[in-house]
Design a protein around this motif. Structure first.
Motif, mmCIF file in Angstrom:
data_model
loop_
_atom_site.group_PDB
_atom_site.id
_atom_site.type_symbol
_atom_site.label_atom_id
_atom_site.label_comp_id
_atom_site.label_asym_id
_atom_site.label_seq_id
_atom_site.Cartn_x
_atom_site.Cartn_y
_atom_site.Cartn_z
ATOM 1 N N THR A 217 0.856 -1.191 0.000
ATOM 2 C CA THR A 217 0.000 0.000 0.000
ATOM 3 C C THR A 217 0.889 1.237 0.000
ATOM 4 O O THR A 217 1.837 1.317 0.788
ATOM 5 C CB THR A 217 -0.894 0.039 1.254
ATOM 6 N N ASP A 218 0.571 2.193 -0.876
ATOM 7 C CA ASP A 218 1.325 3.451 -0.934
ATOM 8 C C ASP A 218 0.391 4.578 -1.330
ATOM 9 O O ASP A 218 -0.680 4.358 -1.885
ATOM 10 C CB ASP A 218 2.465 3.351 -1.966
ATOM 11 N N GLY A 219 0.862 5.803 -1.016
ATOM 12 C CA GLY A 219 0.131 6.958 -1.498
ATOM 13 C C GLY A 219 0.123 6.950 -3.022
ATOM 14 O O GLY A 219 1.013 6.357 -3.643
ATOM 15 N N PRO A 220 -0.875 7.643 -3.630
ATOM 16 C CA PRO A 220 -1.048 7.556 -5.091
ATOM 17 C C PRO A 220 -0.122 8.516 -5.834
ATOM 18 O O PRO A 220 -0.557 9.439 -6.506
ATOM 19 C CB PRO A 220 -2.505 7.951 -5.281
ATOM 20 N N THR A 236 -1.419 -1.593 -4.153
ATOM 21 C CA THR A 236 -2.664 -0.856 -3.868
ATOM 22 C C THR A 236 -2.290 0.536 -3.387
ATOM 23 O O THR A 236 -1.136 0.817 -3.085
ATOM 24 C CB THR A 236 -3.511 -1.574 -2.787
ATOM 25 N N ILE A 237 -3.315 1.395 -3.281
ATOM 26 C CA ILE A 237 -3.041 2.780 -2.888
ATOM 27 C C ILE A 237 -3.924 3.182 -1.716
ATOM 28 O O ILE A 237 -4.819 2.426 -1.308
ATOM 29 C CB ILE A 237 -3.288 3.747 -4.072
ATOM 30 N N ASP A 238 -3.640 4.369 -1.160
ATOM 31 C CA ASP A 238 -4.509 4.899 -0.107
ATOM 32 C C ASP A 238 -4.742 6.392 -0.354
ATOM 33 O O ASP A 238 -3.859 7.105 -0.803
ATOM 34 C CB ASP A 238 -3.928 4.645 1.288
ATOM 35 N N PHE A 239 -5.952 6.822 -0.098
ATOM 36 C CA PHE A 239 -6.284 8.243 -0.200
ATOM 37 C C PHE A 239 -7.581 8.494 0.551
ATOM 38 O O PHE A 239 -8.337 7.562 0.834
ATOM 39 C CB PHE A 239 -6.409 8.706 -1.667
ATOM 40 N N GLY A 240 -7.834 9.785 0.845
ATOM 41 C CA GLY A 240 -8.973 10.122 1.704
ATOM 42 C C GLY A 240 -10.133 10.712 0.945
ATOM 43 O O GLY A 240 -10.164 10.731 -0.294
#
Ligand SMILES: CCCC/N=C1\SC[C@@H]2[C@H](O)[C@H](O)[C@@H](O)CN12
Length: 671
Positions: A217-220, A236-240
């Motif tokens: 998982t990493d920031g986009p 995969t990615i993570d964001f709010g």
């Protein structure tokens, strides 16, 4: 012998797994790159998940929270595995009670929730040192989160010990674990070491087998994904909330052109820091972006769904300005720190219901809360009164200060002691550049000032040759994110007085775990001797220079409510310290800083009548009963206060000033 035992236990695990596999219909969880979806037992599967860290909620309440997550329409739960929560001291493992992760996994499985597991070894999470054990900091030459041999030797030992325990809980073996994350947002870290990632990949494969989906998982962002991803681990990615979901997933597609869309951390709220306002994210924004992602067919894990609490000393800190996180990890999540469904929970449930069937039946209600009321807190002892009990083995004698980790202590407080080498009739400059993190400067048991790593590493003192100079140091939590991750505690530099290095130190490692019986005995002695001893003023009050001290209170009669109920311990009027309920380290309080003013007390910490319950404070700076007129109390209320600070007192600067007897000027210390 140990090797044979390990071999036999692994063999038995494998035999058990094989037996289960033969008994089970074919179970599989895979990625279908042609249809851009996960397949569960060969059928398309999209998960809607929530993060809930078992280390932040008592085992007593795990099932309650999992039930509420299930009733929200979730079909999966995501949790970290927190290495230091299981191995705080090297070689001493804890998998019992609130640390029993296998029990947590079983409950998730029994609740019908798949598990997305994130065993690190680094996990960030606003948790002490991002989950890495602080004893790693004691290894000269170690390079955290890299292929450095010293670091990987311990990671390998831990993973080879822990990961085999998970085998029976893998989906293919009849368990709930469908995916396993390797490391955590590694692309955000400066080492960017693919050899490290490859070593972790092989370590996970060797212990978990070929069937489980491994992911990252990493920031986009390009650089983040460049450094954070590795072949054979699904990126995969993570964001709010508020982000353009389509645009975000286009970033993911640069690294995973095919396969299911995944947001592994969709932020439903945000983290807090002491001295900063409580963070919230609007429900409407959370639901809009969630709806967008689900409409795209994406898999989403909401971070956090149940935030919980950083009990004890477990909070982390951010950097470069050192910012420790508070005890509450409410995160403005759909379930509150106390596990209560919120309007955000209901709104999210409605969105999920557009895409997945919602379980029939009532949503579990909020747990009962009770306002136990006001409790007198009676001064019991200064740290000096019980120093022998706090440090039963006595001090370590060194020429120069050594770190808390070098003293083989990994959390809490330490006392550094030396003697003034000469007379200082006029103010002398005391400097401790490496104070980690706050230091209470005490001369002959009289507080004279407070240092901190952010903006107060020096002060002026006066004194006579041979006087005792004590620095009582608080570790406020190891940095959990970014380049400052290597964050040893205690005093990590020399201490100078007018430029001269002070030598010959006695260093006291302070253990708070077993201090309660001694304090209760002192409390009884004082009561017998002093009658209503609350009028008695401890010696430090007479001199005006308060030193960290213990205050004990007995819970009011619990028969009013049986069984005990959740409650919130309000610390208004106090300044900063550590709270304990019975023998449980509840966490830090700092109402003077805020935003948290109450500490969540889960019902399982309370003992039903007629057993007496105790609340213990170690107050570091100034109790409410400092002056003769005030009394020391705490209040147990039925609701949380985590977004406020207590109005400053008229003498608020009291603790920021170097206190010296009348007739002297004050040296103003800002903090
Ligand atoms: C801008 C800094 C981003 C750092 N990453 C964060 S802050 C909140 C969350 C948790 O720490 C979580 O454990 C991280 O993986 C991602 N994240």
């Amino acid at each position: 012998m140990g090797g044979l035992r390990s071999y036999v236990s692994k063999l038995l695990i494998c035999m058990a797994v094989l037996a289960v596999k033969q008994a089970l219909p074919d179970r599989s969880f895979t990625i279908d790159y042609d249809s851009n979806t996960f397949l569960k037992d060969g059928q398309p599967f999209r998960y809607v998940s929530g993060s809930f860290h078992y280390s932040r909620v008592p085992a007593f309440y795990w099932q309650d929270r999992l039930d509420k997550m299930k009733m929200a329409g979730l079909n999966a739960v995501q949790t970290y595995v927190i290495w230091n929560f299981h191995e705080l001291k090297p070689g001493e493992f804890n998998f019992d009670g609130d640390h029993d992760i296998l029990s947590f996994l079983k409950k998730a499985n029994d609740t019908g929730l798949a598990v997305i597991l994130r065993p690190g070894p680094y996990i960030c999470g606003e948790w002490d040192l991002g989950g890495l054990p602080a004893w790693l900091l004691n290894i000269p030459g170690i390079v955290l989160r890299s292929s450095n041999d010293l670091y990987m030797a311990h990671v390998t030992e831990w993973m080879n010990f822990f990961l085999p325990k998970l085998r029976p809980y893998l989906y293919v073996n009849g368990g709930p674990i469908i995916m396993v994350q390797v490391e955590n947002e590694y692309g955000s870290y400066q080492t960017c070491d693919h050899q490290y990632q490859r070593q972790l990949y092989h370590l996970f494969r060797a212990n978990l087998g070929p069937d489980v989906v491994l992911f990252t998982t990493d920031g986009p962002g390009d650089h983040l994904l460049q450094c954070g991803t590795l072949q054979d681990m699904y990126a995969t990615i993570d964001f709010g909330a508020g982000s353009n979901s389509t645009g975000m997933f286009q970033e993911m597609r640069k690294f995973e052109p095919k396969g299911p869309l995944v947001n592994s951390e969709y932020y439903t709220g945000w983290l807090d820091h002491w001295e900063h306002p409580h963070q919230t994210v609007k429900t409407a924004a959370v639901c809009t972006s969630l709806d967008q992602m689900l409409a795209l067919g994406a898999n989403v894990n909401m971070y956090m769904f149940e935030g919980g609490t950083n009990f004890g000393f477990w909070n982390g800190a951010n950097y470069p300005t050192f910012n420790p996180q508070p005890t509450s990890y409410d995160y403005d999540a759909p379930l509150t720190e106390a596990g209560d469904p919120t309007p955000k929970y209901m709104a999210i449930r409605n969105v999920i219901g557009k895409y997945l069937p919602l379980p029939a039946g009532p949503i579990p209600p909020p747990t009962k809360k009770y306002a136990y009321g006001v409790v007198d807190m009676e001064f019991t002892a200064t740290i000096y009164d019980v120093l022998d009990q706090l440090c039963p083995y006595g001090p370590i004698l060194t020429d120069y200060p050594i770190t808390m980790e070098a003293m083989q202590q990994y959390q809490g407080f330490m006392l550094y002691r030396t003697k003034l080498p000469q007379n200082y009739a006029t103010p002398a400059n005391l400097t401790i550049e490496g104070i980690r993190d706050r230091g209470y400067v005490i001369i002959d048991q009289v507080w004279v000032g407070t240092l901190n790593r952010v903006n107060a590493t020096s002060m002026n003192i006066t004194g006579s040759e041979g006087m005792t100079l004590d620095i009582f140091v608080e570790n406020q939590g190891h940095i959990n994110y970014g380049s400052g991750l290597y964050d040893p505690k205690g005093i990590i530099s020399n201490v100078t007085l007018d430029g001269a290095i002070l030598q010959k130190w006695s260093i006291y490692s302070l253990d708070l775990d077993n201090i309660l019986p001694k304090l209760q005995s002192l409390h009884r002695q004082r009561n017998r001797k002093m009658g209503n001893f609350i009028q008695e003023r401890a010696p430090h009050w007479r001199d005006g220079g308060y030193v960290p001290s213990f205050y004990l209170g007995s819970f009011p009669n619990l028969s009013a409510i049986d069984p005990p109920q959740d409650t919130f311990l309000k610390s208004s009027g106090w300044t900063k310290g550590q709270a304990f309920i019975n023998d449980f380290n509840l966490g830090r309080y700092w109402p003077r800083a805020g935003p948290q003013v109450t500490l969540f007390v889960p019902a399982n910490l309370l003992r039903p009548s007629p057993v007496q319950n105790t609340v213990l404070f170690l107050e570091l700076e100034r109790p409410p009963c400092f002056n003769q007129t005030e009394t020391c109390t705490v209040e147990f209320i039925d609701r949380p206060i985590i977004n406020s600070t207590v109005a400053a007192r008229p003498d608020e600067t009291f603790r920021d000033r170097k206190y010296i007897p009348e007739g002297h000027d004050f040296t103003d210390l800002r903090h």
